[in-house]
Design a protein around this motif. Structure first.
Motif, PDB file in Angstrom:
ATOM      1  N   LEU A   1       0.824  -1.209   0.000  1.00 50.78           N
ATOM      2  CA  LEU A   1       0.000   0.000   0.000  1.00 50.78           C
ATOM      3  C   LEU A   1       0.861   1.263   0.000  1.00 50.78           C
ATOM      4  CD1 LEU A   1      -2.864  -0.994   2.472  1.00 50.78           C
ATOM      5  CD2 LEU A   1      -3.078  -0.551   0.016  1.00 50.78           C
ATOM      6  N   LYS A   2       1.979   1.232   0.722  1.00 50.40           N
ATOM      7  CA  LYS A   2       2.888   2.385   0.728  1.00 50.40           C
ATOM      8  C   LYS A   2       3.432   2.643  -0.675  1.00 50.40           C
ATOM      9  CE  LYS A   2       4.449   2.004   5.512  1.00 50.40           C
ATOM     10  NZ  LYS A   2       5.593   1.667   6.386  1.00 50.40           N
ATOM     11  N   LYS A   3       3.788   1.585  -1.395  1.00 45.69           N
ATOM     12  CA  LYS A   3       4.273   1.737  -2.768  1.00 45.69           C
ATOM     13  C   LYS A   3       3.175   2.313  -3.662  1.00 45.69           C
ATOM     14  CE  LYS A   3       7.417  -2.179  -2.422  1.00 45.69           C
ATOM     15  NZ  LYS A   3       7.594  -3.591  -2.793  1.00 45.69           N
ATOM     16  N   ASP A   4       1.967   1.791  -3.519  1.00 45.04           N
ATOM     17  CA  ASP A   4       0.846   2.280  -4.318  1.00 45.04           C
ATOM     18  C   ASP A   4       0.547   3.745  -3.999  1.00 45.04           C
ATOM     19  OD1 ASP A   4       0.622  -0.209  -5.494  1.00 45.04           O
ATOM     20  OD2 ASP A   4      -0.985  -0.874  -4.159  1.00 45.04           O
ATOM     21  N   LEU A   5       0.605   4.095  -2.716  1.00 44.44           N
ATOM     22  CA  LEU A   5       0.349   5.469  -2.316  1.00 44.44           C
ATOM     23  C   LEU A   5       1.410   6.413  -2.881  1.00 44.44           C
ATOM     24  CD1 LEU A   5      -1.343   7.464  -0.709  1.00 44.44           C
ATOM     25  CD2 LEU A   5       0.036   6.904   1.310  1.00 44.44           C
ATOM     26  N   LYS A   6       2.645   5.949  -2.911  1.00 49.76           N
ATOM     27  CA  LYS A   6       3.719   6.767  -3.467  1.00 49.76           C
ATOM     28  C   LYS A   6       3.448   7.061  -4.946  1.00 49.76           C
ATOM     29  CE  LYS A   6       8.734   7.034  -3.722  1.00 49.76           C
ATOM     30  NZ  LYS A   6       9.999   6.407  -3.365  1.00 49.76           N
ATOM     31  N   LEU A   7       3.010   6.067  -5.678  1.00 46.53           N
ATOM     32  CA  LEU A   7       2.686   6.268  -7.095  1.00 46.53           C
ATOM     33  C   LEU A   7       1.518   7.248  -7.252  1.00 46.53           C
ATOM     34  CD1 LEU A   7       3.045   5.646 -10.089  1.00 46.53           C
ATOM     35  CD2 LEU A   7       1.623   3.613  -9.754  1.00 46.53           C
ATOM     36  N   ILE A   8       0.505   7.088  -6.443  1.00 45.97           N
ATOM     37  CA  ILE A   8      -0.649   7.993  -6.496  1.00 45.97           C
ATOM     38  C   ILE A   8      -0.216   9.419  -6.156  1.00 45.97           C
ATOM     39  CG2 ILE A   8      -2.835   8.592  -5.342  1.00 45.97           C
ATOM     40  CD1 ILE A   8      -3.324   5.505  -5.187  1.00 45.97           C
ATOM     41  N   ASP A   9       0.614   9.571  -5.115  1.00 41.52           N
ATOM     42  CA  ASP A   9       1.106  10.902  -4.750  1.00 41.52           C
ATOM     43  C   ASP A   9       1.902  11.541  -5.879  1.00 41.52           C
ATOM     44  OD1 ASP A   9      -0.079  10.822  -2.248  1.00 41.52           O
ATOM     45  OD2 ASP A   9       1.755  10.213  -1.194  1.00 41.52           O
ATOM     46  N   SER A  10       2.719  10.732  -6.557  1.00 43.09           N
ATOM     47  CA  SER A  10       3.508  11.290  -7.660  1.00 43.09           C
ATOM     48  C   SER A  10       2.604  11.735  -8.804  1.00 43.09           C
ATOM     49  CB  SER A  10       4.554  10.289  -8.149  1.00 43.09           C
ATOM     50  OG  SER A  10       3.951   9.203  -8.809  1.00 43.09           O
ATOM     51  N   LYS A  11       1.548  11.003  -9.043  1.00 45.09           N
ATOM     52  CA  LYS A  11       0.600  11.364 -10.095  1.00 45.09           C
ATOM     53  C   LYS A  11      -0.128  12.660  -9.726  1.00 45.09           C
ATOM     54  CE  LYS A  11      -0.181   9.034 -13.352  1.00 45.09           C
ATOM     55  NZ  LYS A  11       0.381   9.091 -14.716  1.00 45.09           N
ATOM     56  N   ILE A  12      -0.522  12.796  -8.465  1.00 45.49           N
ATOM     57  CA  ILE A  12      -1.178  14.029  -8.005  1.00 45.49           C
ATOM     58  C   ILE A  12      -0.226  15.212  -8.156  1.00 45.49           C
ATOM     59  CG2 ILE A  12      -2.057  15.239  -5.954  1.00 45.49           C
ATOM     60  CD1 ILE A  12      -3.204  12.495  -5.055  1.00 45.49           C
ATOM     61  N   GLU A  13       1.039  14.993  -7.836  1.00 44.39           N
ATOM     62  CA  GLU A  13       2.039  16.054  -7.971  1.00 44.39           C
ATOM     63  C   GLU A  13       2.132  16.535  -9.424  1.00 44.39           C
ATOM     64  OE1 GLU A  13       6.821  16.611  -7.259  1.00 44.39           O
ATOM     65  OE2 GLU A  13       5.746  15.109  -6.081  1.00 44.39           O
ATOM     66  N   VAL A  14       2.110  15.594 -10.347  1.00 41.97           N
ATOM     67  CA  VAL A  14       2.140  15.962 -11.766  1.00 41.97           C
ATOM     68  C   VAL A  14       0.884  16.747 -12.119  1.00 41.97           C
ATOM     69  CG1 VAL A  14       2.032  15.036 -14.117  1.00 41.97           C
ATOM     70  CG2 VAL A  14       3.651  14.082 -12.468  1.00 41.97           C
ATOM     71  N   TYR A  15      -0.261  16.320 -11.635  1.00 45.27           N
ATOM     72  CA  TYR A  15      -1.504  17.000 -11.956  1.00 45.27           C
ATOM     73  C   TYR A  15      -1.573  18.382 -11.305  1.00 45.27           C
ATOM     74  CZ  TYR A  15      -3.143  12.547 -13.826  1.00 45.27           C
ATOM     75  OH  TYR A  15      -3.288  11.404 -14.545  1.00 45.27           O
ATOM     76  N   ASP A  16      -0.836  18.573 -10.206  1.00 41.53           N
ATOM     77  CA  ASP A  16      -0.771  19.898  -9.587  1.00 41.53           C
ATOM     78  C   ASP A  16      -0.002  20.884 -10.463  1.00 41.53           C
ATOM     79  OD1 ASP A  16      -2.278  19.331  -7.342  1.00 41.53           O
ATOM     80  OD2 ASP A  16      -0.544  18.879  -6.066  1.00 41.53           O
ATOM     81  N   ASN A  17       0.789  20.359 -11.381  1.00 38.02           N
ATOM     82  CA  ASN A  17       1.574  21.199 -12.275  1.00 38.02           C
ATOM     83  C   ASN A  17       1.268  20.782 -13.716  1.00 38.02           C
ATOM     84  OD1 ASN A  17       3.496  22.599 -13.715  1.00 38.02           O
ATOM     85  ND2 ASN A  17       5.183  22.088 -12.323  1.00 38.02           N
ATOM     86  N   PRO A  18       0.186  21.287 -14.289  1.00 35.51           N
ATOM     87  CA  PRO A  18      -0.225  20.872 -15.634  1.00 35.51           C
ATOM     88  C   PRO A  18       0.841  21.096 -16.703  1.00 35.51           C
ATOM     89  CG  PRO A  18      -1.974  22.119 -14.575  1.00 35.51           C
ATOM     90  CD  PRO A  18      -0.774  22.212 -13.687  1.00 35.51           C
TER      91      PRO A  18
END
Length: 130
Positions: A100-117
């Motif tokens: 779950l920690k690995k999955d959360l890290k991937l999700i967080d990285s995706k959110i970070e990208v979406y925060d910067n279009p």
């Protein structure tokens, strides 16, 4: 203090049907009934249901919870078996947490990208592709 099945249902967010199922499956070996045959839950039963919910919520199958309940009902002579079962279950939970920690890290990285279009545009050529 004694509790009705309705009170226990509300306390744990479990349906009455689920509590009856747990009882019929032998997961609550010490549950008492009143003169009318209604289930009556004690503080000990409440603590036990908390343990059932814990095991169920962490992925232990009903069959294994039943085995655990049977061992508990047998008393002190099954402590070693219970300890092994819970130790093995704990190991599984720790592995799930790591996944779950690995999955959360991937999700967080995706959110970070979406925060910067603009970054997303450069990396992916547009959000619509992701």
């Amino acid at each position: 203090m004694k509790y009705s099945i309705n009170e226990v249902s509300k306390k744990f967010g479990l349906s009455i049907h689920t509590l009856r199922y747990y009882d019929k499956e032998g997961l609550m070996p010490f549950l008492e009934r009143d003169r009318a045959g209604n289930r009556v839950f004690s503080e000990t039963d409440i603590n036990w249901i908390s343990m059932i919910c814990c095991l169920k919520n962490t992925g232990m199958p009903i069959k294994e919870i039943k085995q655990y309940a049977d061992w508990c009902a047998q008393g002190m002579q099954t402590i070693d078996e219970r300890k092994v079962m819970l130790t093995n279950h704990r190991k599984k939970i720790l592995m799930q947490l790591e996944d779950l920690k690995k999955d959360l890290k991937l999700i967080d990285s995706k959110i970070e990208v979406y925060d910067n279009p603009e970054l997303a545009q450069r990396i992916y050529g547009g959000l619509e592709k992701q």
